[in-house]
Design a protein around this motif. Structure first.
Motif, PDB file in Angstrom:
ATOM      1  N   ILE A 215      -9.263  11.276  -6.071  1.00 51.13           N
ATOM      2  CA  ILE A 215      -8.288  10.381  -7.036  1.00 51.13           C
ATOM      3  C   ILE A 215      -7.196  10.148  -6.059  1.00 51.13           C
ATOM      4  O   ILE A 215      -6.802   8.863  -5.839  1.00 51.13           O
ATOM      5  CB  ILE A 215      -7.947  11.128  -8.044  1.00 51.13           C
ATOM      6  N   LEU A 216      -6.821  11.120  -5.509  1.00 53.87           N
ATOM      7  CA  LEU A 216      -5.658  10.900  -4.501  1.00 53.87           C
ATOM      8  C   LEU A 216      -5.753   9.795  -3.390  1.00 53.87           C
ATOM      9  O   LEU A 216      -4.995   8.714  -3.058  1.00 53.87           O
ATOM     10  CB  LEU A 216      -5.164  12.227  -3.843  1.00 53.87           C
ATOM     11  N   LEU A 217      -6.882  10.027  -2.687  1.00 47.40           N
ATOM     12  CA  LEU A 217      -7.263   9.155  -1.427  1.00 47.40           C
ATOM     13  C   LEU A 217      -7.854   7.702  -1.915  1.00 47.40           C
ATOM     14  O   LEU A 217      -7.522   6.745  -1.336  1.00 47.40           O
ATOM     15  CB  LEU A 217      -8.163   9.930  -0.621  1.00 47.40           C
ATOM     16  N   LEU A 218      -8.216   7.695  -3.005  1.00 50.52           N
ATOM     17  CA  LEU A 218      -8.855   6.302  -3.581  1.00 50.52           C
ATOM     18  C   LEU A 218      -8.015   5.387  -4.043  1.00 50.52           C
ATOM     19  O   LEU A 218      -8.039   4.284  -4.261  1.00 50.52           O
ATOM     20  CB  LEU A 218     -10.025   6.430  -4.242  1.00 50.52           C
ATOM     21  N   TYR A 219      -6.819   6.174  -4.802  1.00 53.31           N
ATOM     22  CA  TYR A 219      -5.918   5.350  -5.675  1.00 53.31           C
ATOM     23  C   TYR A 219      -4.519   5.410  -5.187  1.00 53.31           C
ATOM     24  O   TYR A 219      -3.777   4.524  -5.315  1.00 53.31           O
ATOM     25  CB  TYR A 219      -6.159   5.647  -7.183  1.00 53.31           C
ATOM     26  N   ILE A 220      -4.124   6.794  -5.220  1.00 50.27           N
ATOM     27  CA  ILE A 220      -2.665   7.069  -4.843  1.00 50.27           C
ATOM     28  C   ILE A 220      -2.188   6.940  -3.660  1.00 50.27           C
ATOM     29  O   ILE A 220      -1.030   6.123  -3.233  1.00 50.27           O
ATOM     30  CB  ILE A 220      -2.260   8.464  -5.592  1.00 50.27           C
ATOM     31  N   ARG A 221      -2.857   7.538  -2.609  1.00 51.85           N
ATOM     32  CA  ARG A 221      -2.724   7.274  -1.489  1.00 51.85           C
ATOM     33  C   ARG A 221      -1.142   7.336  -0.796  1.00 51.85           C
ATOM     34  O   ARG A 221      -0.288   6.497  -0.897  1.00 51.85           O
ATOM     35  CB  ARG A 221      -3.128   5.884  -0.719  1.00 51.85           C
ATOM     36  N   PRO A 222      -0.748   8.736  -0.109  1.00 47.98           N
ATOM     37  CA  PRO A 222       0.553   8.798   0.320  1.00 47.98           C
ATOM     38  C   PRO A 222       0.605   7.691   1.447  1.00 47.98           C
ATOM     39  O   PRO A 222      -0.136   7.283   1.955  1.00 47.98           O
ATOM     40  CB  PRO A 222       0.288  10.259   0.988  1.00 47.98           C
ATOM     41  N   LYS A 223       2.258   7.487   1.718  1.00 51.58           N
ATOM     42  CA  LYS A 223       2.552   6.175   2.567  1.00 51.58           C
ATOM     43  C   LYS A 223       2.716   6.850   3.922  1.00 51.58           C
ATOM     44  O   LYS A 223       2.679   6.011   5.040  1.00 51.58           O
ATOM     45  CB  LYS A 223       3.588   5.535   1.910  1.00 51.58           C
ATOM     46  N   ASN A 224       3.184   8.159   4.042  1.00 58.84           N
ATOM     47  CA  ASN A 224       3.333   8.649   5.329  1.00 58.84           C
ATOM     48  C   ASN A 224       3.089  10.053   5.576  1.00 58.84           C
ATOM     49  O   ASN A 224       2.736  10.769   4.587  1.00 58.84           O
ATOM     50  CB  ASN A 224       4.838   8.206   5.992  1.00 58.84           C
ATOM     51  N   ILE A 225       3.208  10.558   6.895  1.00 61.18           N
ATOM     52  CA  ILE A 225       2.918  11.966   6.840  1.00 61.18           C
ATOM     53  C   ILE A 225       3.656  12.774   6.401  1.00 61.18           C
ATOM     54  O   ILE A 225       3.032  14.142   5.999  1.00 61.18           O
ATOM     55  CB  ILE A 225       3.037  12.147   8.547  1.00 61.18           C
ATOM     56  N   ARG A 226       5.014  12.510   5.973  1.00 65.55           N
ATOM     57  CA  ARG A 226       6.036  13.291   5.351  1.00 65.55           C
ATOM     58  C   ARG A 226       5.264  13.691   3.837  1.00 65.55           C
ATOM     59  O   ARG A 226       5.190  14.822   3.418  1.00 65.55           O
ATOM     60  CB  ARG A 226       7.252  12.822   5.213  1.00 65.55           C
ATOM     61  N   GLN A 227       4.760  12.510   3.185  1.00 62.20           N
ATOM     62  CA  GLN A 227       4.401  12.661   1.913  1.00 62.20           C
ATOM     63  C   GLN A 227       3.039  13.621   1.880  1.00 62.20           C
ATOM     64  O   GLN A 227       2.714  14.338   0.802  1.00 62.20           O
ATOM     65  CB  GLN A 227       4.059  11.214   1.361  1.00 62.20           C
ATOM     66  N   VAL A 228       2.143  13.121   2.928  1.00 58.41           N
ATOM     67  CA  VAL A 228       0.952  13.983   3.102  1.00 58.41           C
ATOM     68  C   VAL A 228       1.224  15.377   3.173  1.00 58.41           C
ATOM     69  O   VAL A 228       0.687  16.376   2.439  1.00 58.41           O
ATOM     70  CB  VAL A 228       0.349  13.716   4.152  1.00 58.41           C
TER      71      VAL A 228
END
Length: 422
Positions: A215-228
């Protein structure tokens, strides 16, 4: 040759040396420190790939756990007495070699996933996948007895259901044929969320985390390495707290909770179990138990397991089960690099890493490879820590499903030139 690939080659040579010079401080400290350093370098180089960032953050926890076990003076696992630091250094070395081979083949390319391609719109395919997900949920829930409240996340009592994991195939199918509509997106997220909540109720952290990751990778997707990093850190802490239900005897300090250290001064399962299991495989190779004959039988039965149920293939298809006949290990199965070393030694590790790196590199050109790469990224907690079987069995079934759907769709519409879509 680019500087990136030169770094990959240097680290690959370092890990090969570590495979043979594994005693003393070089094996117990230098090799895992080198593996941590390599992860950090690749995190900086490949920060544009959210998927690779998550994979590398997950992978780096293993040498970090070992280094902290050395620093804190505790055993990496409560069964550690069956192995020694030399076998652990060898396990880290072959895992590092696997990653170096993968990233060398990948080069500077960013792996493509299904989110990089246009979604098709097919009501029949989408709603069929949703109905199949509902059926899987009912079957899986009925196949397991008890709950977290009764079993305290006990691995042996909770049973298992592969449908909680194989539903990822249906999630990918539904996503790729949802057409990007709001209603279908909400329906798919809700259906997928049920495969997060239900497995947790039955004490199944791994399938729940993989579906949540989807769900995270298909729809939400963090914007940068910090959020990751923030998401990974929060998720890792939550799963560490849930692990206390499984073992129940960790201390109360922050370090004891995070590293799952019991009162007897040893780490329990999780990262410690994976490191220990990997060392066990290296020991069985060293003792000649996992020999060439076993390697051939294991690979053959893994191939058979793609189309046959596990009960119809030899136990050699599952290296963790085969190892239990000789040395006790927990449910964890070990690093993928170690599995490929069991199958083919150093050449097997290099070939396997190069193959998966090549697949990731080509995912930007072939949509079907992007589907498979997406599946690899959604399931890496399984194949990085248990066994690689899901990469072959479920991965092959996924590709077959997409090919069949594509052929049926083209035949029904009479289209000869498919568009560039997932």
């Amino acid at each position: 040759m680019s500087a990136r690939r030169l770094i990959d080659i240097c680290f690959a040579l370092f890990f090969i040396i570590g495979l043979f010079l594994n005693e003393g401080l070089f094996g117990s400290v230098a090799v895992p420190v080198g593996l941590v350093a390599y992860h950090i370098i690749k995190l900086r180089e490949l920060s544009s790939s959210i998927e690779l960032s998550f994979l590398l953050l997950f992978s780096i926890t293993y040498p970090i756990f070992w280094l902290f076990s050395v620093l804190l003076g505790v055993d990496i696992h409560y069964l550690y007495w069956n192995v020694n630091s030399g076998f652990i250094a060898q396990a880290f070395s072959v895992q590092g070699l696997f990653l170096a081979s993968l990233f060398f083949a990948l080069g500077s390319s960013r792996p493509f996933t299904v989110v990089d391609y246009r979604q098709k719109s097919s009501a029949v395919v989408f709603w069929s996948a949703i109905i199949a997900m509902l059926a899987c949920l009912i079957i899986a829930a009925n196949s397991i007895k008890g709950s977290i409240f009764e079993q305290s996340y006990d691995y042996e009592l909770s049973g298992s259901s592969i449908l909680f994991e194989y539903v990822l195939i249906l999630i990918l199918i539904a996503y790729c044929y949802s057409g990007g509509g709001v209603v279908r997106r909400r329906v798919l997220i809700f259906a997928a969320a049920m495969f997060v909540i239900t497995p947790l109720y039955f004490g199944k952290r791994l399938p729940a985390s993989m579906v949540a990751f989807a769900i995270l990778l298909l729809y939400i997707r963090p914007k940068n390495i910090r959020q990751v990093g923030l998401i990974f850190g929060a998720g890792f802490l939550v799963l560490s707290l849930l692990a206390l239900f499984r073992v129940g005897d960790s201390g109360q300090s922050f370090a004891q909770v995070v590293f799952n250290i019991s009162d007897d001064g040893s780490m329990r399962n999780n990262q410690g179990g994976v490191v220990y299991s990997s060392a066990v495989y290296m020991k069985l190779v060293h003792e000649g138990i996992f020999d060439l004959q076993f390697a051939m039988e294991s690979m053959a039965n893994v191939a058979l397991s793609i189309f046959l149920p596990s009960s119809m293939v030899d136990e050699s298809a599952y290296i963790n089960f085969a190892a239990m006949k000789y040395i006790p290990i927990p449910g964890n199965g070990g690093f993928p690099g170690v599995t490929f070393y069991v199958w083919g030694g150093i050449p097997g590790v290099v070939l396997a890493g190069s193959l998966f790196g090549w697949i990731m590199r080509r995912s930007g050109r072939y949509p079907l490879l992007a589907v498979y790469v997406t599946f690899l990224f959604l399931t890496f907690p399984r194949w990085m820590a248990y066994n690689v079987n899901i990469m072959f069995k479920a991965g092959t079934l996924l590709l077959i499903a997409f090919v069949v759907i594509r052929l049926v769709s083209l035949a029904s519409k009479g289209v000869s030139n498919p568009s560039r879509a997932c």
